[in-house]
Structure formats: C-alpha cells, structure tokens
Design a protein around this motif. Sequence first.
Motif, mmCIF file in Angstrom:
data_model
loop_
_atom_site.group_PDB
_atom_site.id
_atom_site.type_symbol
_atom_site.label_atom_id
_atom_site.label_comp_id
_atom_site.label_asym_id
_atom_site.label_seq_id
_atom_site.Cartn_x
_atom_site.Cartn_y
_atom_site.Cartn_z
ATOM 1 N N ASN A 278 -14.232 43.971 -45.815
ATOM 2 C CA ASN A 278 -14.485 43.989 -47.258
ATOM 3 C C ASN A 278 -15.869 43.392 -47.509
ATOM 4 O OD1 ASN A 278 -14.577 43.260 -50.059
ATOM 5 N ND2 ASN A 278 -12.342 43.333 -50.132
ATOM 6 N N TYR A 279 -16.791 44.217 -47.958
ATOM 7 C CA TYR A 279 -18.150 43.777 -48.278
ATOM 8 C C TYR A 279 -18.363 43.902 -49.781
ATOM 9 C CZ TYR A 279 -20.296 43.434 -43.574
ATOM 10 O OH TYR A 279 -20.654 43.058 -42.300
ATOM 11 N N CYS A 280 -18.435 42.783 -50.471
ATOM 12 C CA CYS A 280 -18.773 42.778 -51.902
ATOM 13 C C CYS A 280 -17.816 43.637 -52.713
ATOM 14 C CB CYS A 280 -20.206 43.236 -52.130
ATOM 15 S SG CYS A 280 -21.451 42.410 -51.116
ATOM 16 N N GLY A 281 -16.540 43.651 -52.311
ATOM 17 C CA GLY A 281 -15.527 44.401 -53.048
ATOM 18 C C GLY A 281 -15.448 45.868 -52.697
ATOM 19 N N THR A 282 -16.212 46.310 -51.710
ATOM 20 C CA THR A 282 -16.147 47.709 -51.283
ATOM 21 C C THR A 282 -16.328 47.759 -49.770
ATOM 22 O OG1 THR A 282 -17.034 49.932 -51.666
ATOM 23 C CG2 THR A 282 -18.626 48.104 -51.697
ATOM 24 N N MET A 283 -16.632 48.934 -49.245
ATOM 25 C CA MET A 283 -16.888 49.091 -47.818
ATOM 26 C C MET A 283 -18.375 48.873 -47.538
ATOM 27 S SD MET A 283 -14.733 52.633 -47.207
ATOM 28 C CE MET A 283 -15.607 53.480 -48.531
ATOM 29 N N PRO A 284 -18.754 48.511 -46.315
ATOM 30 C CA PRO A 284 -20.168 48.528 -45.961
ATOM 31 C C PRO A 284 -20.751 49.915 -46.235
ATOM 32 C CG PRO A 284 -18.888 47.461 -44.241
ATOM 33 C CD PRO A 284 -17.905 48.070 -45.188
ATOM 34 N N MET A 285 -21.988 49.961 -46.694
ATOM 35 C CA MET A 285 -22.575 51.233 -47.100
ATOM 36 C C MET A 285 -22.677 52.216 -45.938
ATOM 37 S SD MET A 285 -22.656 50.516 -50.201
ATOM 38 C CE MET A 285 -23.336 52.018 -50.870
ATOM 39 N N ALA A 286 -22.739 51.718 -44.723
ATOM 40 C CA ALA A 286 -22.774 52.612 -43.561
ATOM 41 C C ALA A 286 -21.487 53.435 -43.440
ATOM 42 C CB ALA A 286 -23.008 51.812 -42.284
ATOM 43 N N ARG B 266 -25.837 43.155 -50.045
ATOM 44 C CA ARG B 266 -25.946 43.253 -51.507
ATOM 45 C C ARG B 266 -27.106 44.153 -51.913
ATOM 46 N NH1 ARG B 266 -25.110 36.912 -53.249
ATOM 47 N NH2 ARG B 266 -22.817 36.875 -53.242
ATOM 48 N N ARG B 267 -28.213 44.032 -51.201
ATOM 49 C CA ARG B 267 -29.374 44.892 -51.477
ATOM 50 C C ARG B 267 -29.010 46.358 -51.314
ATOM 51 N NH1 ARG B 267 -32.946 44.658 -46.602
ATOM 52 N NH2 ARG B 267 -31.296 46.108 -45.968
ATOM 53 N N ASP B 268 -28.328 46.691 -50.219
ATOM 54 C CA ASP B 268 -27.947 48.083 -49.978
ATOM 55 C C ASP B 268 -26.928 48.568 -50.998
ATOM 56 O OD1 ASP B 268 -29.659 48.320 -47.872
ATOM 57 O OD2 ASP B 268 -28.118 48.260 -46.302
ATOM 58 N N LEU B 269 -26.023 47.688 -51.419
ATOM 59 C CA LEU B 269 -25.046 48.059 -52.431
ATOM 60 C C LEU B 269 -25.731 48.360 -53.756
ATOM 61 C CD1 LEU B 269 -22.115 48.401 -53.402
ATOM 62 C CD2 LEU B 269 -22.043 45.924 -53.789
ATOM 63 N N ARG B 270 -26.644 47.494 -54.174
ATOM 64 C CA ARG B 270 -27.370 47.717 -55.439
ATOM 65 C C ARG B 270 -28.172 49.013 -55.395
ATOM 66 N NH1 ARG B 270 -28.321 42.014 -55.099
ATOM 67 N NH2 ARG B 270 -30.349 42.442 -54.101
ATOM 68 N N ALA B 271 -28.718 49.323 -54.230
ATOM 69 C CA ALA B 271 -29.529 50.535 -54.087
ATOM 70 C C ALA B 271 -28.681 51.780 -53.827
ATOM 71 C CB ALA B 271 -30.523 50.354 -52.941
ATOM 72 N N ASN B 272 -27.365 51.607 -53.681
ATOM 73 C CA ASN B 272 -26.467 52.703 -53.298
ATOM 74 C C ASN B 272 -26.993 53.399 -52.045
ATOM 75 O OD1 ASN B 272 -24.095 54.213 -53.674
ATOM 76 N ND2 ASN B 272 -25.193 55.820 -54.779
#
Length: 202
Positions: free
Chosen positions: A94-102, A64-70
């Motif tokens: 599926n991570y938080c409705g999207t893909m893992p940021m990696a 979630r932290r990485d998603l918020r920080a894009n």
Amino acid sequence: MKKLIAYYSRAGENYFSGAHRTIAVGNTEKAARLLAELTGAELFHIEQKVPYSDNYDTCVAEARRDLRANARPELTALPESLDDYDEIYLGYPNYCGTMPMAVYTFLEHYDWQGKTIHPFCTNEGSGLSNTEQDIRRAARHAFHRADLPTRYTPCLDTLYQRRALSILLRPHFIQTTFGGTGISTCCPSPTAFALGLGPDLP
C-alpha cells in the motif's frame, strides 16, 4: 492454463511493526514466494528501471512525486504476453492509499479480457485502501476474485503467512465480474485480500 503471480516489492529500509527496518527481501516478495509454493504459479517481479531509494523517507518522497504526476515508471521487463495465463495473482504494498505507480504500468500494458485477478496487498494497517477500485479502472474487462474480508495484524512468521495466504485460495468464494459498464457481483464480501505485513507509505 497456467497461473502467474505478478508482484511489486521493495527491499531496503522499510517501516513495519512500528519501526524502520532494513530488509534484504521485501515483504510482498515474501508473501508472493509463499503463494507460489501454495499454487505452483510462476513468479514475475514488477521492477522499476529507476528504482526508488533504499532510504525510507526518500522513497516516500519519490513515490508521492510519482503519484502527484500520475507517472507510469518504465519497467525493467514485461512478460511478452499473458495469453498462457488465465489467473493472475497481483501483489503490491500500500503506497499512499493506492498501488505503486509501476503496478499501473504493468496493468495498463495488457488486455485483461477473460483473465481473473486475485489481488493481495501488504500493509502496516491501511488495508486495501482504494486499490480494488484502482485495479478495476486499470485492468478493465478482467474478472475479479471475491475473497475473504480479513485484515491480519503484522506478523512475519512463515507459518502464519502460509495460513493467511491459504485463505486467499479457498475455492468456495464466488467470482466477481467487473468491466467498463460497472460491477456485477455474486458475493457480498470485499474482493481482495489485505495481509498486514507492512509497509505502508503515508
């Protein structure tokens, strides 16, 4: 031309089939290995240089932290080039409705002109969520394979997975093209494949 299966997968404590479970091999990796058997494609594991915690709840907080920080987490390795591949199977949970940021790190590293992407998403019930649109934005000018509009209930039986993934490979579906100017599709079905194996991150 060759085929590549690029996948992001996480072992450790996961949540699927209604419970927390510690697994040695992530579910997306299990699906990717079976897909490799079916296609003969090469495998590439998308791995973060600093991995998320093995603890599920901590992993949720980190993702979630990485998603918020894009964020675009640094990867341990990247293929030098995708020039030898014309088809890429892209697997992710599926991570938080999207893909893992990696996975964004991986997609944004390459020129996808003339490549065909076949997405497959493991999940505990959220299906593909926004990942189709996210891939279109991150991998512009790629082709997008139109596949079966099906979600499978959670099951880790190898024969079941093999049958499910074989549907992804059916040749009669028509390819969908997308790029910076929008989407032109020849097939009304959704353009990716959701395999209900877990995990989701809420």
